[in-house]
Every structure is written in C-alpha cells, then in structure tokens.
Scaffold this motif. Structure first.
Motif, PDB file in Angstrom:
ATOM      1  N   UNK A 193       0.785  -1.032   0.311  1.00  0.00           N
ATOM      2  CA  UNK A 193       0.035   0.003  -0.104  1.00  0.00           C
ATOM      3  C   UNK A 193       0.844   1.008   0.035  1.00  0.00           C
ATOM      4  N   UNK A 194       1.934   1.352   0.891  1.00  0.00           N
ATOM      5  CA  UNK A 194       2.958   2.329   0.839  1.00  0.00           C
ATOM      6  C   UNK A 194       3.508   2.720  -0.616  1.00  0.00           C
ATOM      7  N   UNK A 195       3.824   1.494  -1.270  1.00  0.00           N
ATOM      8  CA  UNK A 195       4.469   1.573  -2.482  1.00  0.00           C
ATOM      9  C   UNK A 195       3.467   2.207  -3.597  1.00  0.00           C
ATOM     10  N   UNK A 196       2.266   1.811  -3.503  1.00  0.00           N
ATOM     11  CA  UNK A 196       1.200   2.148  -4.404  1.00  0.00           C
ATOM     12  C   UNK A 196       0.877   3.659  -3.905  1.00  0.00           C
ATOM     13  N   UNK A 197       0.843   4.358  -2.751  1.00  0.00           N
ATOM     14  CA  UNK A 197       0.906   5.472  -2.631  1.00  0.00           C
ATOM     15  C   UNK A 197       2.058   6.475  -2.879  1.00  0.00           C
ATOM     16  N   UNK A 198       3.273   5.794  -2.795  1.00  0.00           N
ATOM     17  CA  UNK A 198       4.470   6.699  -3.550  1.00  0.00           C
ATOM     18  C   UNK A 198       4.463   6.823  -4.852  1.00  0.00           C
ATOM     19  N   UNK A 199       4.136   5.678  -5.589  1.00  0.00           N
ATOM     20  CA  UNK A 199       3.974   5.617  -6.850  1.00  0.00           C
ATOM     21  C   UNK A 199       2.916   6.768  -7.371  1.00  0.00           C
ATOM     22  N   UNK A 200       1.758   6.736  -6.714  1.00  0.00           N
ATOM     23  CA  UNK A 200       0.698   7.645  -7.084  1.00  0.00           C
ATOM     24  C   UNK A 200       1.159   9.282  -7.103  1.00  0.00           C
ATOM     25  N   UNK A 201       1.919   9.459  -6.022  1.00  0.00           N
ATOM     26  CA  UNK A 201       2.662  10.663  -5.581  1.00  0.00           C
ATOM     27  C   UNK A 201       3.429  11.001  -6.535  1.00  0.00           C
ATOM     28  N   UNK A 202       4.477  10.143  -6.946  1.00  0.00           N
ATOM     29  CA  UNK A 202       5.391  10.400  -7.879  1.00  0.00           C
ATOM     30  C   UNK A 202       4.599  10.561  -9.413  1.00  0.00           C
ATOM     31  N   UNK A 203       3.947   9.827  -9.551  1.00  0.00           N
ATOM     32  CA  UNK A 203       3.081  10.117 -10.914  1.00  0.00           C
ATOM     33  C   UNK A 203       2.538  11.373 -11.074  1.00  0.00           C
ATOM     34  N   UNK A 204       1.860  11.758  -9.933  1.00  0.00           N
ATOM     35  CA  UNK A 204       0.984  13.206  -9.805  1.00  0.00           C
ATOM     36  C   UNK A 204       2.271  14.050 -10.033  1.00  0.00           C
ATOM     37  N   UNK A 205       3.288  14.255  -9.473  1.00  0.00           N
ATOM     38  CA  UNK A 205       4.467  15.084  -9.403  1.00  0.00           C
ATOM     39  C   UNK A 205       4.939  15.271 -10.966  1.00  0.00           C
ATOM     40  N   UNK A 245       3.310  14.246 -13.806  1.00  0.00           N
ATOM     41  CA  UNK A 245       2.482  14.814 -14.805  1.00  0.00           C
ATOM     42  C   UNK A 245       2.462  16.241 -14.397  1.00  0.00           C
ATOM     43  N   UNK A 246       2.485  16.766 -13.489  1.00  0.00           N
ATOM     44  CA  UNK A 246       2.363  18.411 -13.178  1.00  0.00           C
ATOM     45  C   UNK A 246       3.672  19.098 -13.747  1.00  0.00           C
ATOM     46  N   UNK A 247       4.797  18.406 -13.639  1.00  0.00           N
ATOM     47  CA  UNK A 247       5.844  18.804 -14.223  1.00  0.00           C
ATOM     48  C   UNK A 247       5.906  18.869 -15.438  1.00  0.00           C
ATOM     49  N   UNK A 248       5.658  17.783 -16.191  1.00  0.00           N
ATOM     50  CA  UNK A 248       5.528  17.656 -17.538  1.00  0.00           C
ATOM     51  C   UNK A 248       4.872  18.679 -18.173  1.00  0.00           C
ATOM     52  N   UNK A 249       3.951  19.154 -17.485  1.00  0.00           N
ATOM     53  CA  UNK A 249       2.762  19.864 -18.068  1.00  0.00           C
ATOM     54  C   UNK A 249       3.287  21.618 -17.991  1.00  0.00           C
ATOM     55  N   UNK A 252      13.360  18.612 -14.089  1.00  0.00           N
ATOM     56  CA  UNK A 252      14.397  17.782 -13.342  1.00  0.00           C
ATOM     57  C   UNK A 252      14.303  18.365 -11.819  1.00  0.00           C
ATOM     58  N   UNK A 253      14.665  19.916 -11.878  1.00  0.00           N
ATOM     59  CA  UNK A 253      14.967  20.414 -10.713  1.00  0.00           C
ATOM     60  C   UNK A 253      13.499  20.485  -9.962  1.00  0.00           C
ATOM     61  N   UNK A 254      12.444  21.029 -10.765  1.00  0.00           N
ATOM     62  CA  UNK A 254      11.207  21.105 -10.230  1.00  0.00           C
ATOM     63  C   UNK A 254      10.874  19.582  -9.351  1.00  0.00           C
ATOM     64  N   UNK A 255      11.032  18.656 -10.121  1.00  0.00           N
ATOM     65  CA  UNK A 255      10.681  17.442 -10.078  1.00  0.00           C
ATOM     66  C   UNK A 255      11.375  17.036  -8.689  1.00  0.00           C
ATOM     67  N   UNK A 272      12.508  19.035  -6.338  1.00  0.00           N
ATOM     68  CA  UNK A 272      12.192  19.937  -5.253  1.00  0.00           C
ATOM     69  C   UNK A 272      10.879  19.203  -4.669  1.00  0.00           C
ATOM     70  N   UNK A 273       9.899  18.730  -5.693  1.00  0.00           N
ATOM     71  CA  UNK A 273       8.621  18.126  -5.218  1.00  0.00           C
ATOM     72  C   UNK A 273       8.935  16.754  -4.568  1.00  0.00           C
ATOM     73  N   UNK A 274       9.827  16.190  -4.987  1.00  0.00           N
ATOM     74  CA  UNK A 274      10.277  14.986  -4.124  1.00  0.00           C
ATOM     75  C   UNK A 274      10.568  15.335  -2.909  1.00  0.00           C
ATOM     76  N   UNK A 275      11.605  16.286  -2.671  1.00  0.00           N
ATOM     77  CA  UNK A 275      12.080  16.644  -1.209  1.00  0.00           C
ATOM     78  C   UNK A 275      11.086  17.194  -0.507  1.00  0.00           C
ATOM     79  N   UNK A 276      10.119  18.158  -0.920  1.00  0.00           N
ATOM     80  CA  UNK A 276       9.075  18.521  -0.073  1.00  0.00           C
ATOM     81  C   UNK A 276       8.037  17.403   0.208  1.00  0.00           C
ATOM     82  N   UNK A 277       7.783  16.520  -0.917  1.00  0.00           N
ATOM     83  CA  UNK A 277       7.079  15.324  -0.454  1.00  0.00           C
ATOM     84  C   UNK A 277       7.659  14.573   0.737  1.00  0.00           C
TER      85      UNK A 277
END
Length: 190
Positions: free
Chosen positions: A141-153, A155-159, A168-171, A173-178
């Motif tokens: 479940x933790x892996x599912x949640x982490x993958x979901x957050x990673x994909x959300x970030x 997709x947002x960065x790609x857009x 890459x820097x934005x992603x 930063x999002x990972x660090x903030x996450x």
C-alpha cells in the motif's frame, strides 16, 4: 537547440495548438475543477501514505481489521474536511451555496479523494482474510501511494512550461517537499 526553441518548447507549442490555451481541450472553469480534483487526491494520498507508514512501523500492535478501519476512516476524514473547506470557500467567494453544477463538481472531487484508498483497501481486505500478511499489505500500500504521488508530480512537471533541466529540478524539489510532508505527517500520526 534550433530557432524553434528547446524540444520541450516545441512539444508544448504543438500541445497548445491542439488543445488551446486552457490545456487538454477543457474550458477554463473545468481546468480549475481538474486542479482542485488533483489537489484533493494528493491530500488524500499523503494522508493515506502517512497512516500506512505509521501502521507498518507498529505492525505488531495492530491487526488487519484495525489497520483497515484506521486507513479508511483517515481518508474519509480528510475527504470530508476537503468537501467542507470547498463549501466554506464557495460561500465566502460567491455569497451563496453552489448551484447544481457546483455541487456535482464538489462531489466529483470528493469521490476522487475517496478513490485513493481503493487499492490499499483491497490489499488490507486480503490481510483480513489471511490471504496476505498485514505487513506485506501495508508495505505494498505504501508503494502504491508513493507511485501515485510520484506520477502526480511527474505529470504536473511535464505539463509545466519549463525546460528539461528546470523540470528535473522542479521534480527533485517536489520529491524533497514530499519527503518533508510525509515526515511531518508520520510524526503527527505516530
């Protein structure tokens, strides 16, 4: 780099030409709804992840039904809090309750938040029926949640209208903030 800008700039230009300025062919009001939908899903995902991590860290003190109850109630609670917050914000901004379309939008956003608990619920139900170990279902479940957050970030960065390096820097930063958010939530729930 050619006169047409970076590869990412040219790709985004093609996307803007195909979908208009609102993006993805959505009218401007719908873009706001999509943003709210994603925001609430991310909130619920962070909450679910924090609960799962705390339960996994203390797995010897919980059984599967307790873990399932804790996770579902936690995500339902954050979803209801988001719905109430949206109602309050709408009242403050518009001076009235939402119309039928507004209620539909709010309920669709809330439903999206609730869906974040679907896969972890299935995994924990498997643990309730001894098909899977509780610890295993919590870790998956933790892996599912982490993958979901990673994909959300991602997709947002790609857009975003950024160069590849800026993406890459934005992603990062999002990972660090996450990680910071997860740490704070785990401390709060632990």
């Amino acid at each position: 780099m050619t006169d047409g800008g970076t590869w990412a700039d040219r790709r985004r230009g093609r996307q803007r030409d195909a979908h208009g300025p609102a993006g993805r062919g959505l009218p401007p009001g719908d873009v706001e709804t999509v943003a709210k939908y994603l925001k609430e899903r991310v909130h619920a995902t962070f909450t679910g992840l924090a609960i799962v991590l705390v339960l996994a860290a203390n797995v010897e003190h919980h059984d599967a039904p307790d873990a399932l109850f804790s996770l579902v109630i936690g995500v339902v609670g954050i979803t209801l809090a988001g719905l109430v917050a949206e109602m309050i914000a709408h009242l403050a901004a518009h001076g009235a309750f939402p119309d039928e379309r507004g209620w539909h939008s709010m309920l669709r956003i809330a439903w999206g938040s609730l869906l974040t608990v679907a896969t972890p619920t299935i995994l924990l139900v498997l643990a309730v029926f001894d098909v899977m170990e509780l610890e295993t279902s919590l870790r998956v479940s933790a892996i599912v949640y982490l993958v979901t957050l990673g994909l959300s970030g991602w997709v947002a960065v790609r857009r975003a209208r950024l160069s590849v390096w800026q993406q890459l820097i934005a992603l990062a930063a999002l990972v660090l903030l996450g990680v910071v958010v997860i740490g704070v939530q785990v401390l709060a729930h632990g």
